[in-house]
Design a protein around this motif. Sequence first.
Motif, PDB file in Angstrom:
ATOM      1  N   GLU A 117      -2.074  -2.027  -9.159  1.00 12.16           N
ATOM      2  CA  GLU A 117      -2.506  -0.644  -9.324  1.00 12.16           C
ATOM      3  C   GLU A 117      -1.474  -0.144 -10.584  1.00 12.16           C
ATOM      4  OE1 GLU A 117      -4.447   2.911  -8.260  1.00 12.16           O
ATOM      5  OE2 GLU A 117      -4.501   0.774  -7.653  1.00 12.16           O
ATOM      6  N   GLU A 171       0.996   4.282  -2.893  1.00 12.27           N
ATOM      7  CA  GLU A 171       0.958   5.591  -2.719  1.00 12.27           C
ATOM      8  C   GLU A 171       2.185   6.639  -3.286  1.00 12.27           C
ATOM      9  OE1 GLU A 171      -1.083   8.869  -1.504  1.00 12.27           O
ATOM     10  OE2 GLU A 171      -1.827   6.838  -1.332  1.00 12.27           O
ATOM     11  N   ARG A 195       0.707  -1.350  -0.121  1.00 14.57           N
ATOM     12  CA  ARG A 195      -0.009  -0.086   0.131  1.00 14.57           C
ATOM     13  C   ARG A 195       0.757   1.180  -0.047  1.00 14.57           C
ATOM     14  NH1 ARG A 195      -2.757   0.937   4.120  1.00 14.57           N
ATOM     15  NH2 ARG A 195      -1.941  -0.824   5.386  1.00 14.57           N
ATOM     16  N   GLU A 230       5.290   1.394   6.362  1.00 17.91           N
ATOM     17  CA  GLU A 230       4.649   2.413   5.631  1.00 17.91           C
ATOM     18  C   GLU A 230       5.573   4.080   5.550  1.00 17.91           C
ATOM     19  OE1 GLU A 230       1.043   3.119   7.536  1.00 17.91           O
ATOM     20  OE2 GLU A 230       0.039   1.250   6.535  1.00 17.91           O
ATOM     21  N   ARG A 238       1.988   7.270  -6.937  1.00 16.36           N
ATOM     22  CA  ARG A 238       1.308   8.121  -7.492  1.00 16.36           C
ATOM     23  C   ARG A 238       1.925   9.439  -7.940  1.00 16.36           C
ATOM     24  NH1 ARG A 238      -3.649   5.857  -6.580  1.00 16.36           N
ATOM     25  NH2 ARG A 238      -4.050   4.559  -4.650  1.00 16.36           N
TER      26      ARG A 238
END
Length: 345
Positions: free
Chosen positions: A78, A51, A47, A179, A54
């Motif tokens: 993605e 992100e 994840r 993260e 992007r």
Amino acid sequence: MSRTKRAPWRGVAPATLDPNKPRLTTSAMIASLAAEGQRTSPAPFGRALVELGRTRPEIVGMTADLAKYTDLHVFAREYPDRFYQMGMAEQLLMLAAAGMAHEGFVPFVTTYAAFASRRTFDFISQGIAEEGLSVKICCALPGLTTGYGPSHQATEDIAIFRGMPDLTIIDPCDALDIEQAVPAIAAHDGPVYMRLLRGNVPLVLDEYDYSFELGKAKLLRDGTDALVISSGFMTMRALETAKLLEADRVSLAVLHVPTIKPLDTDTILREARRNGRLVIVAENHTVVGGLGEAVATAMLTAGVTPKFRQVALPDAFLDAGALPTLHDRYGISAEAMARTIRTWL
């Protein structure tokens, strides 16, 4: 050495299984490190990489037939045009990533830690590290995070990679650490090796006002009796151990060291000098060549000589089996750590 006789414990107190406690069973290959009812976060690496992708079109994902088992499949869904499946060819994977980095891409490469450290060492050294390329090697199943036995238990990966010049080494504790580490290592100009927890990863550091900083250790809780310096999920175990020992009126400090190389010696030495506390290094790695030896060297070089102990895996090929049983057997469960530390105080 026979498979039934193990080498003697070297510098690490052996743990014994509690005969009154039932042995737990889990999937041997991929098992969650989370205790029952513990908060978790799914696929934090995948994840976070989505992100990051992007705003960073140069980010690409590459793997050796292990996208699903390293959470890179989340990125692949993605950004299918930025994902490369290289098959079961880890050496090719590393040199292909080097080529991508030469062309201005920032490859995030995933495989198992055992394969990266043992099978591709020379390719990483000559093709990536010596060239100073920004390849981010993120590897699942570090240390004792699988029950499949020595073929997949990368208990010596940090020892192998610590000697490689210019390679940054990261050992995150939980989902929050992962993260926040992903964009940090992407911004770092150079090669990185990061140990990776996958699937439903425990979430604990958000309770301690924590934020990841590359190259920085963080004191999560203070204590007067002993200081635990830890990395990876052993920081979670250290925090659990501290709570268990409160019942015995033992005050345990926990210093989390997510960056193994370069080591934050300033913070480590500052904490090691305080109050004459016992200093304990806890790591999900063999007692040889990991965080424990790095901390010991830093302290001795600076003339800091507290009473020192290690909670780590033995210098041996480990057994196969269910993770809760193995963690208790090799002394890295919270209960085993608490029993051991009581004997040291």
